[in-house]
Write a protein that holds these residues in place. Structure first.
Motif, short mmCIF file in Angstrom:
data_model
loop_
_atom_site.label_atom_id
_atom_site.label_comp_id
_atom_site.label_asym_id
_atom_site.label_seq_id
_atom_site.Cartn_x
_atom_site.Cartn_y
_atom_site.Cartn_z
N LEU A 76 0.89 -1.02 0.25
CA LEU A 76 -0.30 0.07 -0.13
C LEU A 76 0.88 0.82 -0.27
O LEU A 76 0.52 2.28 -0.01
CB LEU A 76 -0.97 -0.46 1.08
N SER A 77 1.70 1.28 0.26
CA SER A 77 2.90 2.52 0.58
C SER A 77 4.53 1.94 -0.71
O SER A 77 4.70 0.82 0.01
CB SER A 77 3.18 2.54 1.09
N ASN A 78 4.88 3.06 -1.41
CA ASN A 78 6.10 3.35 -1.92
C ASN A 78 7.58 3.71 -1.13
O ASN A 78 8.79 3.79 -1.47
CB ASN A 78 5.64 3.89 -3.04
N GLU A 79 6.93 4.32 0.73
CA GLU A 79 7.95 4.51 1.59
C GLU A 79 9.06 3.34 2.01
O GLU A 79 9.93 3.98 2.09
CB GLU A 79 7.17 4.88 2.68
N PRO A 80 8.59 2.10 1.91
CA PRO A 80 10.07 1.70 2.35
C PRO A 80 10.89 1.34 0.96
O PRO A 80 12.26 1.67 1.39
CB PRO A 80 9.75 -0.50 2.20
#
Length: 454
Positions: A76-80
């Motif tokens: 759900l997120s591209n932050e990693p």
């Protein structure tokens, strides 16, 4: 919580197991700079410890990606991915600096580029909550500038405080633990999944620091170098950006009612808004004081000196280990105090406890200025520095006839002016017990033969 603990343990284990081979690699490649004037250690020590920490970061992200409860963070997120890209770039710059001593301006440019890479992949500040107003959206340029500034400040603050064995890793670990509690509470307490990346980042950061600390505690066998200090600073900044700049505080439903009531109700949220700065309050203070001090003397703000806070703790008489523990204490007090106040802001007991612990910290800070002597009956239960001196003097005639005796220990003058050999480790000898590596002392024993004159 179990998945986070597993991720933390894997990260710590990988970092710990790789630090030994990395130390041998650093020695083989010559990443052991000579002792500089501002350094506290006495022997050349290999750097490049950030290599092991970076692979620990990669291992933590890989394990989290395969855990069912944490896999949603990557879906759900591209932050990693943004964190890994920025961390890889800043890590490469740090490794080159540990080996070849890169110019400070080049490193600063690399830090800004690493922050820009994270911004391009979505790890940026989108809005900020303002007391009495609510959530204020930022333009792309405002969010980018604020994100880059926070990353650069955090990286350099951690880098500045990396001056004693185990100091930077321990302080960042304490900050990450406080940040983990705050972000975990937002995620599971308010069911805001946007706080999940920050919770994962801080768990991995704790594992990186805990795995490296056994090799870095005094006396350190390896230093993290800029490759490690800039890396953990960037991970800490990424967690701060994620939890404060992307979590919509309106979803907490604290801004209902009138402006005054909403502001009072949202106070626990606004206080941790400064958490990225409060958890590194001591490094930030050291950074600001260093810039002011060097600029006042007409020097470059990037010119290294020996006026940092940890240097001053050594100068007033603290041992190396005690200076590190004092810095740990203040970091924990500020970080966990802010988190505790954010949870129970209406409780005066928290404020009173923080004040009481601050008083204890001041007493510990000034302890070398006041060295009490324990009574004779209690000397067996206190450290040697609090015991009364028991030095047997030889008759002056016998000493004169025998001439100077080679003891191998430094000498101090007693109250009568006589010079008495004292073994290393006895309080009162300048620099004993690692009390300071800054004072004017000789690093070599007196090798004169008996009966000769210097």
């Amino acid at each position: 919580m179990r998945d986070y603990l597993l991720t933390l343990c894997v990260t710590a284990a990988v970092t710990y197991l790789l630090t030994g081979p990395v130390r041998k690699f650093a020695i083989a490649t010559g990443a052991m700079p000579e002792i500089r004037a501002r350094d506290v250690h006495r022997e050349p020590t290999p750097r490049l410890g950030g290599i092991a920490m970076f692979f620990g970061l990669c291992a933590g992200l890989l394990v989290a990606d395969h855990l069912s409860n944490l896999n949603s963070v990557f879906e759900l997120s591209n932050e990693p991915r943004a964190l890994l890209s920025g961390a890889a770039l800043i890590w490469i710059i740090g490794v080159l600096d540990d080996k070849f001593e890169i110019d400070a301006l080049i490193k600063l440019g690399g830090q800004m580029i690493a922050a820009g890479v994270m911004v391009m992949q979505g790890l940026t500040i989108l809005w900020i909550p303002v007391p009495g107003v609510g959530t204020v959206s930022l333009t792309s340029w405002q969010g980018t500038l604020l994100t880059v500034a926070l990353v650069v400040i955090t990286i350099n603050a951690v880098n500045f405080v990396d001056g004693l064995d185990g100091l930077a890793a321990g302080m960042v670990c304490i900050a990450a633990a406080a940040f983990f509690l705050y972000s975990y509470r937002i995620w599971f307490g308010y069911m805001l999944e946007a706080a999940a990346p920050a919770t994962l980042f801080t768990a991995i950061l704790m594992g990186m620091c805990l795995g490296f600390l056994p090799h870095n505690m005094h006396p350190a066998r390896i230093f993290m170098g800029d490759s490690g200090s800039m890396l953990i600073g960037l991970v800490l900044a990424a967690a701060a950006i994620s939890v404060t700049g992307q979590v919509d505080m309106d979803a907490l439903k604290l801004f209902e009612g009138g402006t005054r009531e909403a502001t009072h109700a949202a106070l626990p949220v606004f206080i941790p808004l400064l958490l990225p700065l409060t958890i590194i309050a001591i490094p930030i203070a050291d950074l600001v004081l260093a810039i002011v001090r060097r600029t006042w003397k007409g020097q470059s703000p990037f010119a290294a000196d020996r006026g940092h806070l940890h240097h001053r703790l050594l100068e007033i008489g603290h041992s190396h280990s005690r200076a590190v523990l004092i810095m740990y204490f203040w970091s924990a007090l500020i970080a966990f105090g802010v988190v505790a106040y954010s949870v129970h802001s209406a409780s005066m007991w928290i404020v009173l406890l923080i004040v009481a612990l601050s008083a204890v910290g001041l007493v510990l800070l000034l302890l070398p200025r006041f060295t009490p002597r324990a009574p004779r009956w209690a000397e067996a239960f206190v450290p040697p520095r609090y015991r009364r001196s028991r030095v047997r003097r030889q008759p002056q005639a016998a000493v004169s006839a025998a001439g100077p005796v080679e003891t191998g220990f430094p000498e101090i003058e007693d109250e009568l002016g006589e010079r008495t050999p004292v073994a290393a480790g006895v309080q009162g000898v300048h620099g004993a017990n690692g009390a300071t590596a800054i004072g004017p002392r000789s690093r070599f024993p007196d090798r004169r033969k008996a009966g000769t004159r210097g």
